[in-house]
Scaffold this motif. Structure first.
Motif, PDB file in Angstrom:
ATOM      1  N   SER A  64       1.102  -0.979  -0.028  1.00  0.00           N
ATOM      2  CA  SER A  64      -0.272   0.557  -0.501  1.00  0.00           C
ATOM      3  C   SER A  64       0.723   1.228   0.346  1.00  0.00           C
ATOM      4  O   SER A  64       2.177   0.990   0.320  1.00  0.00           O
ATOM      5  N   GLY A  65      -0.097   2.430  -0.392  1.00  0.00           N
ATOM      6  CA  GLY A  65       1.186   3.785  -0.167  1.00  0.00           C
ATOM      7  C   GLY A  65       1.556   4.523   1.138  1.00  0.00           C
ATOM      8  O   GLY A  65       0.681   3.727   2.298  1.00  0.00           O
ATOM      9  N   TRP A 206      -1.370  -4.914  -4.162  1.00  0.00           N
ATOM     10  CA  TRP A 206      -1.889  -3.534  -3.700  1.00  0.00           C
ATOM     11  C   TRP A 206      -3.386  -3.721  -3.210  1.00  0.00           C
ATOM     12  O   TRP A 206      -4.403  -3.637  -4.166  1.00  0.00           O
ATOM     13  N   ARG A 256       1.270   6.101  -7.810  1.00  0.00           N
ATOM     14  CA  ARG A 256       1.573   4.507  -7.676  1.00  0.00           C
ATOM     15  C   ARG A 256       2.516   4.245  -8.783  1.00  0.00           C
ATOM     16  O   ARG A 256       3.786   3.497  -8.117  1.00  0.00           O
ATOM     17  N   VAL A 266       5.225   2.695  -2.455  1.00  0.00           N
ATOM     18  CA  VAL A 266       4.484   1.518  -2.555  1.00  0.00           C
ATOM     19  C   VAL A 266       5.326   0.336  -1.747  1.00  0.00           C
ATOM     20  O   VAL A 266       6.678   0.511  -1.979  1.00  0.00           O
TER      21      VAL A 266
END
Length: 382
Positions: A64-65, A206, A256, A266
């Motif tokens: 994930s971010g 993700w 992303r 990420v």
């Protein structure tokens, strides 16, 4: 080994002697009003001793971010290039980037730039999501911006642009983007699960950053605190007609894909911890990236006094945030959703904590206090 904490699964493993760290993590998860979707990894002298996660839709492999945890990778690249002699921190930025002139910019050294002293915290009118994803485009706009204070005289957090500014210097010197240098020198050789530009083949792992709604008490406290100060609004790209939503930023497909070096990475907590382990201890039989003298230099205080953007005191070493709760040799960086990564050469600790559910109101999440204390106690016992 999985456990159920107030209906939220906590899973993963800890090494012998680190059980108290798992207990601290479980206490935090149980106290959260919403599942944090968090990952927590600790390495000591390169060896993984804690690998935990807690939530309803997150495991140890979930990408994930990570917001400004990305800056740890960015500043590591700059430190490596300075260690190699490719970059000279005492040279003016304009000697590498001739267009970097006007309003006092031409006298700013690279060291001052990395330490958030440029005054170029944003641009009048702000950036769109498409613009803020592109570091080269950011640099082109920032170079023509009048600084928000005289360069070199004060400092303030360049939240969404520091990676574009230092990255342009890296590009001018090496002919490669900072993201490319990171991939070639750091991420790929050390097998880090932390990306500046997510490869398409990893999209299946993700998951988006999640909103966190404030409790009534938190909402009242936010209102009582008054409006965001103007320089903070500029630095966090909240001053234009369409103020940026940080959760939307982290989940934007262009962010992303391009991995802007300030806050667009990420990854996983495993990747963050491995980054800092690679810096000071080495990973998988590969040596430490930083020489002890370089590690000491990036941790050394570079910004005495008060940050003009965040009001933090003695905020930065060489790009990295100082880790006052850990010790004078430690260096790292937090992320807007609440995460934290740091290295502590004194104990050999590399710490990585991420959360997908954005912690209200943003910035270093409070659970890092007891988690860090538990880690240091276990490390010193070990």
């Amino acid at each position: 080994m999985a456990g159920d904490v107030m209906g939220v699964t906590v899973d993963g493993t800890v090494a012998a002697g680190w059980e108290s760290v798992r207990e601290a993590f479980e206490r935090f998860v149980a106290a959260e009003p919403q599942p944090p979707e968090a990952q927590f990894v600790v390495r000591q002298h390169g060896r993984t001793v804690v690998d935990l996660w807690g939530g309803e839709d997150t495991d140890g492999d979930t990408l994930s971010g990570v917001f400004s945890l990305t800056k740890g990778a960015t500043h590591l690249v700059v430190a490596l290039l300075a260690q190699d002699g490719v970059l000279d921190l005492e040279r003016p930025v304009s000697s590498y980037w001739p267009e970097f002139t006007g309003d006092g910019k031409e006298a700013l050294t690279l060291r001052q730039l990395v330490a958030h002293r440029a005054g170029l915290i944003g641009v009048d009118g702000g950036f769109s999501y498409e613009e803020i994803a592109d570091d080269a485009g950011l640099a082109a706009r920032l170079v023509g911006q009048k600084p928000y204070w005289e360069p070199g005289t004060e400092y303030g957090y360049h939240a969404f642009v520091i990676g574009a500014l230092t990255g342009e210097v890296v590009r001018r010197v090496t002919g490669r983007s900072l993201q490319e240098v990171y991939e070639e020198r750091v991420r790929a050789p050390y097998g880090l699960d932390l990306y500046m530009g997510l490869p398409p083949e990893l999209e299946g792992r993700w998951k988006p950053v999640l909103e966190m709604l404030p409790t009534p008490a938190q909402a009242a406290a936010l209102v009582a605190g008054g409006p965001m100060p103007e320089l903070m609004r500029v630095a966090f790209n909240a001053h234009g007609e369409n103020p940026m939503d940080p959760v939307a930023y982290a989940n934007h497909p262009r962010v992303r894909a391009l991995g802007p070096a300030s806050a667009g990475g990420v990854g996983t907590a495993r990747g963050v911890a491995a980054l800092y382990a690679a810096a000071i201890s080495g990973v998988g039989g590969r040596p430490a990236l930083l020489e002890p003298a370089t590690a000491a230099e990036v941790a050394r205080p570079h910004t005495p006094g008060t940050d003009r953007v965040t009001a933090e005191v003695d905020h930065f070493g060489l790009g990295f945030e100082r880790q006052h709760a850990v010790g004078p040799e430690a260096f790292g960086h937090c992320g807007a959703a609440g995460g934290l990564g740091f290295a502590d050469p004194a104990t050999g600790i590399a710490y990585g904590y991420t959360r997908r559910r954005y912690g209200f109101p943003g910035g270093l999440a409070p659970e890092n206090g007891p988690l860090t204390a538990a880690v240091l106690k276990a490390a010193r016992g070990a």
